[in-house]
Design an enzyme around this catalytic site. Structure first.
Site, PDB file in Angstrom:
ATOM      1  N   CYS A   8       0.860  -1.189   0.000  1.00 26.68           N
ATOM      2  CA  CYS A   8       0.000   0.000   0.000  1.00 26.68           C
ATOM      3  C   CYS A   8       0.892   1.233   0.000  1.00 26.68           C
ATOM      4  O   CYS A   8       2.049   1.157  -0.445  1.00 26.68           O
ATOM      5  CB  CYS A   8      -0.997  -0.022   1.159  1.00 26.68           C
ATOM      6  SG  CYS A   8      -0.254  -0.045   2.809  1.00 26.68           S
ATOM      7  N   ASN A  11       2.119   1.574   4.512  1.00 33.84           N
ATOM      8  CA  ASN A  11       2.423   0.304   5.208  1.00 33.84           C
ATOM      9  C   ASN A  11       2.099   0.384   6.702  1.00 33.84           C
ATOM     10  O   ASN A  11       2.781  -0.218   7.530  1.00 33.84           O
ATOM     11  CB  ASN A  11       3.873  -0.143   4.987  1.00 33.84           C
ATOM     12  CG  ASN A  11       4.153  -1.586   5.420  1.00 33.84           C
ATOM     13  OD1 ASN A  11       5.188  -1.882   5.980  1.00 33.84           O
ATOM     14  ND2 ASN A  11       3.223  -2.486   5.195  1.00 33.84           N
ATOM     15  N   CYS A  13      -1.643   0.805   7.412  1.00 35.27           N
ATOM     16  CA  CYS A  13      -3.091   0.504   7.462  1.00 35.27           C
ATOM     17  C   CYS A  13      -3.446  -0.737   6.626  1.00 35.27           C
ATOM     18  O   CYS A  13      -3.647  -1.828   7.156  1.00 35.27           O
ATOM     19  CB  CYS A  13      -3.917   1.691   6.991  1.00 35.27           C
ATOM     20  SG  CYS A  13      -3.694   3.198   7.961  1.00 35.27           S
ATOM     21  N   ARG A  14      -3.506  -0.573   5.301  1.00 36.53           N
ATOM     22  CA  ARG A  14      -4.102  -1.632   4.476  1.00 36.53           C
ATOM     23  C   ARG A  14      -3.221  -2.863   4.294  1.00 36.53           C
ATOM     24  O   ARG A  14      -3.675  -3.992   4.545  1.00 36.53           O
ATOM     25  CB  ARG A  14      -4.469  -1.062   3.090  1.00 36.53           C
ATOM     26  CG  ARG A  14      -5.592  -0.063   3.135  1.00 36.53           C
ATOM     27  CD  ARG A  14      -5.701   0.710   1.842  1.00 36.53           C
ATOM     28  NE  ARG A  14      -4.536   1.575   1.642  1.00 36.53           N
ATOM     29  CZ  ARG A  14      -4.299   2.292   0.559  1.00 36.53           C
ATOM     30  NH1 ARG A  14      -5.130   2.221  -0.468  1.00 36.53           N
ATOM     31  NH2 ARG A  14      -3.220   3.060   0.480  1.00 36.53           N
ATOM     32  N   SER A  15      -1.978  -2.683   3.824  1.00 32.94           N
ATOM     33  CA  SER A  15      -1.176  -3.888   3.538  1.00 32.94           C
ATOM     34  C   SER A  15      -0.805  -4.664   4.804  1.00 32.94           C
ATOM     35  O   SER A  15      -0.820  -5.900   4.773  1.00 32.94           O
ATOM     36  CB  SER A  15       0.041  -3.574   2.666  1.00 32.94           C
ATOM     37  OG  SER A  15       0.946  -2.707   3.296  1.00 32.94           O
ATOM     38  N   ASP A 127      -8.242   4.178   0.642  1.00 29.89           N
ATOM     39  CA  ASP A 127      -7.200   4.577   1.583  1.00 29.89           C
ATOM     40  C   ASP A 127      -7.861   5.141   2.848  1.00 29.89           C
ATOM     41  O   ASP A 127      -8.450   6.220   2.799  1.00 29.89           O
ATOM     42  CB  ASP A 127      -6.320   5.635   0.921  1.00 29.89           C
ATOM     43  CG  ASP A 127      -5.096   5.974   1.756  1.00 29.89           C
ATOM     44  OD1 ASP A 127      -5.126   5.720   2.975  1.00 29.89           O
ATOM     45  OD2 ASP A 127      -4.126   6.490   1.193  1.00 29.89           O
TER      46      ASP A 127
HETATM   47  P1  4NP Z   1      -1.917   2.790   4.050  1.00 25.40           P
HETATM   48  O1  4NP Z   1      -2.522   4.180   4.572  1.00 25.40           O
HETATM   49  O2  4NP Z   1      -1.322   3.081   2.695  1.00 25.40           O
HETATM   50  O3  4NP Z   1      -3.102   1.896   3.979  1.00 25.40           O
HETATM   51  O4  4NP Z   1      -0.900   2.354   5.079  1.00 25.40           O
HETATM   52  C1  4NP Z   1      -1.747   5.340   4.630  1.00 25.40           C
HETATM   53  C2  4NP Z   1      -0.968   5.605   5.731  1.00 25.40           C
HETATM   54  C3  4NP Z   1      -0.225   6.775   5.799  1.00 25.40           C
HETATM   55  C4  4NP Z   1      -0.273   7.680   4.739  1.00 25.40           C
HETATM   56  C5  4NP Z   1      -1.060   7.414   3.635  1.00 25.40           C
HETATM   57  C6  4NP Z   1      -1.804   6.243   3.565  1.00 25.40           C
HETATM   58  N1  4NP Z   1       0.470   8.899   4.808  1.00 25.40           N
HETATM   59  O5  4NP Z   1       0.311   9.726   3.893  1.00 25.40           O
HETATM   60  O6  4NP Z   1       1.262   9.088   5.736  1.00 25.40           O
END
Ligand code: 4NP
Length: 162
Positions: A8, A11, A13-15, A127
């Site tokens: 994702c 790294n 939340c989703r992955s 997201d």
């Molecule tokens: P993820 O979510 O891609 O599912 O881990 C996010 C976590 C942090 C950020 C963006 C998406 N960020 O911009 O810091």
């Protein structure tokens, strides 16, 4: 040995949610020849544990999110994995931008191509970072049913059914 990477953006939340859930179901199914890992295309959160909102939903659903530490997707992940499942179209584009050849590119597939309820095989896992509490709940639901399908697919593969 099958090695699967979930990718994702951050790294956190989703992955890692996919990593924790698929890992749990692989253990339950006794599939010890499958390895999973996760990383993000961005490096802002390297070394951090999961986002507490994602971790809380995993814990409430009976999974253990505590072991995760965020990592960045780098070109060597192509060498160490057979299948690279990206959470959204931007993650896929960022991963494909690092691919060196067709062998690398052939490993990349959208995570929700395994989701039996996806509106299309190209559908994104939204997201949650930019969404509200409902998005975190929605993401857990999408990832849980897709994780089940991935494990079922691996079991079918082992049994020679696909
Ligand atoms: P993820 O979510 O891609 O599912 O881990 C996010 C976590 C942090 C950020 C963006 C998406 N960020 O911009 O810091």
């Amino acid at each position: 040995m099958t090695r699967i990477a979930f990718v994702c953006l951050g790294n956190i939340c989703r992955s890692p949610t996919a990593d924790v859930i698929v890992r749990h179901h692989l253990e339950q199914a006794g599939l010890d020849d499958v390895e999973v890992a996760s990383s993000g295309t961005g490096d802002w959160h390297v070394g951090e544990p999961m986002d507490e909102r994602s971790a809380a939903r995993l814990a409430a659903a009976g999974y253990d999110p505590s072991g995760h530490r965020a990592r960045t997707f780098t070109v060597d992940w192509f060498d160490r994995h057979d299948l690279i499942l990206t959470m959204d179209a931007a993650n896929r584009a960022d991963v494909l931008a690092l691919a060196r050849d067709d062998t690398d590119r052939a490993k990349v597939r959208m995570f929700r191509s395994f989701d039996p309820q996806a509106p299309s095989p190209d559908a994104d896992v939204p997201d949650p970072w930019y969404g509200g509490p409902d998005t975190f709940d929605e993401v857990l639901g999408i990832i849980e049913r897709t994780a089940h399908q991935i494990v079922r697919h691996l079991l079918d593969e082992r049994a020679g059914r696909v």
